[in-house]
Scaffold this active site. Sequence first.
Site, PDB file in Angstrom:
ATOM      1  N   GLY A  78      32.440  38.058  28.761  1.00  0.00           N
ATOM      2  CA  GLY A  78      31.333  38.368  28.678  1.00  0.00           C
ATOM      3  C   GLY A  78      30.437  37.015  29.477  1.00  0.00           C
ATOM      4  CB  CYS A 122      35.949  47.772  23.162  1.00  0.00           C
ATOM      5  SG  CYS A 122      35.101  49.589  23.523  1.00  0.00           S
ATOM      6  CG  ASN A 138      39.652  48.739  27.417  1.00  0.00           C
ATOM      7  OD1 ASN A 138      38.932  48.603  28.818  1.00  0.00           O
ATOM      8  ND2 ASN A 138      39.653  48.863  26.849  1.00  0.00           N
ATOM      9  CD  GLU A 175      27.686  50.881  30.131  1.00  0.00           C
ATOM     10  OE1 GLU A 175      29.201  50.696  29.593  1.00  0.00           O
ATOM     11  OE2 GLU A 175      27.941  49.527  31.083  1.00  0.00           O
ATOM     12  CD  GLU A 234      27.970  48.299  26.760  1.00  0.00           C
ATOM     13  OE1 GLU A 234      28.341  48.253  25.763  1.00  0.00           O
ATOM     14  OE2 GLU A 234      26.186  48.876  26.845  1.00  0.00           O
TER      15      GLU A 234
HETATM   16  P1  NAD Z   1      38.254  40.617  30.854  1.00  0.00           P
HETATM   17  O1  NAD Z   1      36.852  40.179  30.344  1.00  0.00           O
HETATM   18  O2  NAD Z   1      39.358  39.691  31.133  1.00  0.00           O
HETATM   19  O3  NAD Z   1      38.212  41.586  31.854  1.00  0.00           O
HETATM   20  C1  NAD Z   1      37.180  41.967  32.272  1.00  0.00           C
HETATM   21  C2  NAD Z   1      37.295  42.349  33.366  1.00  0.00           C
HETATM   22  O4  NAD Z   1      36.414  40.420  34.835  1.00  0.00           O
HETATM   23  C3  NAD Z   1      37.604  42.314  34.879  1.00  0.00           C
HETATM   24  O5  NAD Z   1      37.400  42.881  35.878  1.00  0.00           O
HETATM   25  C4  NAD Z   1      37.954  40.732  35.606  1.00  0.00           C
HETATM   26  O6  NAD Z   1      39.003  40.841  36.710  1.00  0.00           O
HETATM   27  C5  NAD Z   1      37.018  40.394  34.897  1.00  0.00           C
HETATM   28  N1  NAD Z   1      36.907  38.814  35.264  1.00  0.00           N
HETATM   29  C6  NAD Z   1      37.588  37.909  34.167  1.00  0.00           C
HETATM   30  N2  NAD Z   1      36.563  37.225  34.320  1.00  0.00           N
HETATM   31  C7  NAD Z   1      36.033  36.556  35.447  1.00  0.00           C
HETATM   32  C8  NAD Z   1      34.772  36.177  35.284  1.00  0.00           C
HETATM   33  N3  NAD Z   1      35.509  34.166  35.037  1.00  0.00           N
HETATM   34  N4  NAD Z   1      33.766  35.836  36.207  1.00  0.00           N
HETATM   35  C9  NAD Z   1      34.072  37.372  36.447  1.00  0.00           C
HETATM   36  N5  NAD Z   1      34.627  38.184  36.559  1.00  0.00           N
HETATM   37  C10 NAD Z   1      35.800  38.491  35.155  1.00  0.00           C
HETATM   38  O7  NAD Z   1      38.429  41.827  29.840  1.00  0.00           O
HETATM   39  P2  NAD Z   1      40.114  42.921  29.867  1.00  0.00           P
HETATM   40  O8  NAD Z   1      41.160  42.179  29.248  1.00  0.00           O
HETATM   41  O9  NAD Z   1      39.954  43.432  31.338  1.00  0.00           O
HETATM   42  O10 NAD Z   1      39.227  43.758  28.391  1.00  0.00           O
HETATM   43  C11 NAD Z   1      39.457  44.070  27.586  1.00  0.00           C
HETATM   44  C12 NAD Z   1      38.138  43.759  27.224  1.00  0.00           C
HETATM   45  O11 NAD Z   1      37.539  44.626  26.850  1.00  0.00           O
HETATM   46  C13 NAD Z   1      38.491  43.576  25.428  1.00  0.00           C
HETATM   47  O12 NAD Z   1      37.649  42.183  24.670  1.00  0.00           O
HETATM   48  C14 NAD Z   1      37.534  45.002  25.107  1.00  0.00           C
HETATM   49  O13 NAD Z   1      37.373  44.944  23.697  1.00  0.00           O
HETATM   50  C15 NAD Z   1      36.246  44.777  26.589  1.00  0.00           C
HETATM   51  N6  NAD Z   1      35.881  45.850  26.625  1.00  0.00           N
HETATM   52  C16 NAD Z   1      33.927  45.979  25.509  1.00  0.00           C
HETATM   53  C17 NAD Z   1      33.883  47.362  25.847  1.00  0.00           C
HETATM   54  C18 NAD Z   1      32.380  47.951  25.601  1.00  0.00           C
HETATM   55  O14 NAD Z   1      31.921  49.403  25.957  1.00  0.00           O
HETATM   56  N7  NAD Z   1      32.420  47.137  24.297  1.00  0.00           N
HETATM   57  C19 NAD Z   1      34.536  48.560  26.081  1.00  0.00           C
HETATM   58  C20 NAD Z   1      35.737  48.172  27.157  1.00  0.00           C
HETATM   59  C21 NAD Z   1      36.696  47.291  26.883  1.00  0.00           C
END
Ligand code: NAD
Length: 502
Positions: free
Chosen positions: A247, A298, A166, A473, A264
């Site tokens: 996470g 987020c 995002n 962060e 995060e």
């Molecule tokens: P996601 O959890 O699907 O993926 C995030 C990253 O993790 C990607 O690079 C993905 O390929 C990788 N990933 C997926 N499965 C994994 C696994 N089993 N092991 C290791 N890595 C893996 O999230 P998304 O759909 O890409 O992003 C949206 C989410 O991110 C939302 O929930 C949003 O709230 C969160 N987000 C949080 C913040 C923050 O700072 N708190 C900022 C931006 C986005």
Amino acid sequence: MTVLVRPQALADFKPREFQMLIDGRWTNGAEGRIIERRSPAHGTVVSRYQAATGADVERAIQAARHAFDKGAWPRMKGAERSNILLKAADMIAARAEELAFLDSIESGKPISQARAELAGAVDIWRYAAALGRDLHGESYNTLGEGTLGVVLREAIGVISIITPWNFPFLIVSQKLPFALAAGCTTVVKPSELTSGSTLVLGEILMEAGVPSGVVNIVVGTGAEAGTPMTEHPDVDMVSFTGSTTIGKLTMANAARTLKKVSLELGGKNPQIIFPDANLDEFVDAAVFGAYFNAGECCNAGSRLIVHNSIAEEVVSRIAELSKKVRVGDPLDPGTQVGAIITPEHLAKIDNYVRNAAGDGADIVHGGAPLDLGLGQFMAPTILSGVKRDMAVAREEVFGPVLSVLTFDTIENAVDIANSIDYGLSAGVWSRDMDTCLQVGRGVRAGTVWMNTFMDGASELPFGGYRQSGLGRELGRHAVEDYTETKTLNIHMGPRTAWWMPR
Ligand code: NAD
């Protein structure tokens, strides 16, 4: 109706081809598999990446391990590292337009917003460079004649950095420069949907003088490329931004070798509005908070908690302003809400809205996907009459959907705000600072905005309470997060022998 900006087809567009960066070399994946990314707004293929297999990730981790254990980077003067990071910041600024364009066509975010994110990222690289020079420990000269205590801050080692789609360039910039400033080496995996700008960052870092193996960048799915980065015994820390579900999985995987994790994660952030607030300012912030980055944020202010006495007026004014929001082609500089990342995600957002309506919420504005001829888009949507136990009030929709709930007392407002699993951020609106502070202290969230929303600065720590994450962060401790603490307990003069009778 919302103002629609129909996407122009990307005629004759030549997709950009990327390799991955391992040990200072640009290389194809071991199996030569390709991941294609289509622009979510135009449908056209815009990028092709080499997909990393487990073998590629292993090579990247070993390169980072070697660069940490034997290489120059962790052993350099802080000033030298800092100068390289400053050079990188200048080069990012020089290539900002190219990077913003990549983020826009791969993620669907408006180009004007992508440009602002690049400007923010440059500032973060400069801030991290400055902090890196100032990294220091402590000394204790108060432990008696014969003892001097020195507390060192040492780079923690090899860091796996995993980022979401995002805010592709901004989020890697919240992690990587701080890890590098501390003297760590890294393996970076951007989302497989938006890897372009992170790979260009790899070019920039090599050119700026970061030694081979210090920054390795692999592209691939979470299951294939991400999992080994969280499990590998040669990785010392995982810095992850993404969904709460992944996470938790990351933390569990890292626990087997007891790695440090920084997480995060998701948010379901409330904006609480009191009757004495400046309504004009609030209405704009509510619309911005809900629709910024198409709600795929987020920090989205996706829950409005409004005082009963002004609920009707607030909802009608937000609905009026929502009609002026320009939705459509992210490459049009006037667009405010771009495309939704994938068709599957659009279906998920649509489902949340339908279910909420089925459960008794009123659709005051929008409420359905928009057909603009190309790509996938969601209408900015307002749901009123939302009850706190509905899924749309508790779960992260990650789309331009605002849920309106009501309250009658400060305690009631804080109670509603805290009634879910997330605690990333919150907003409170009142001209009475006592009210703002009471809410600010009561809400369990990492950031509370008062009479504003989603402002940020490199100096201010960012992160979540509860299931929104672990660690912070940005801010002045961000470099320290990538360090270990070591005590040197130094004895001076003759030591009293242990065996001597007392
Ligand atoms: P996601 O959890 O699907 O993926 C995030 C990253 O993790 C990607 O690079 C993905 O390929 C990788 N990933 C997926 N499965 C994994 C696994 N089993 N092991 C290791 N890595 C893996 O999230 P998304 O759909 O890409 O992003 C949206 C989410 O991110 C939302 O929930 C949003 O709230 C969160 N987000 C949080 C913040 C923050 O700072 N708190 C900022 C931006 C986005």
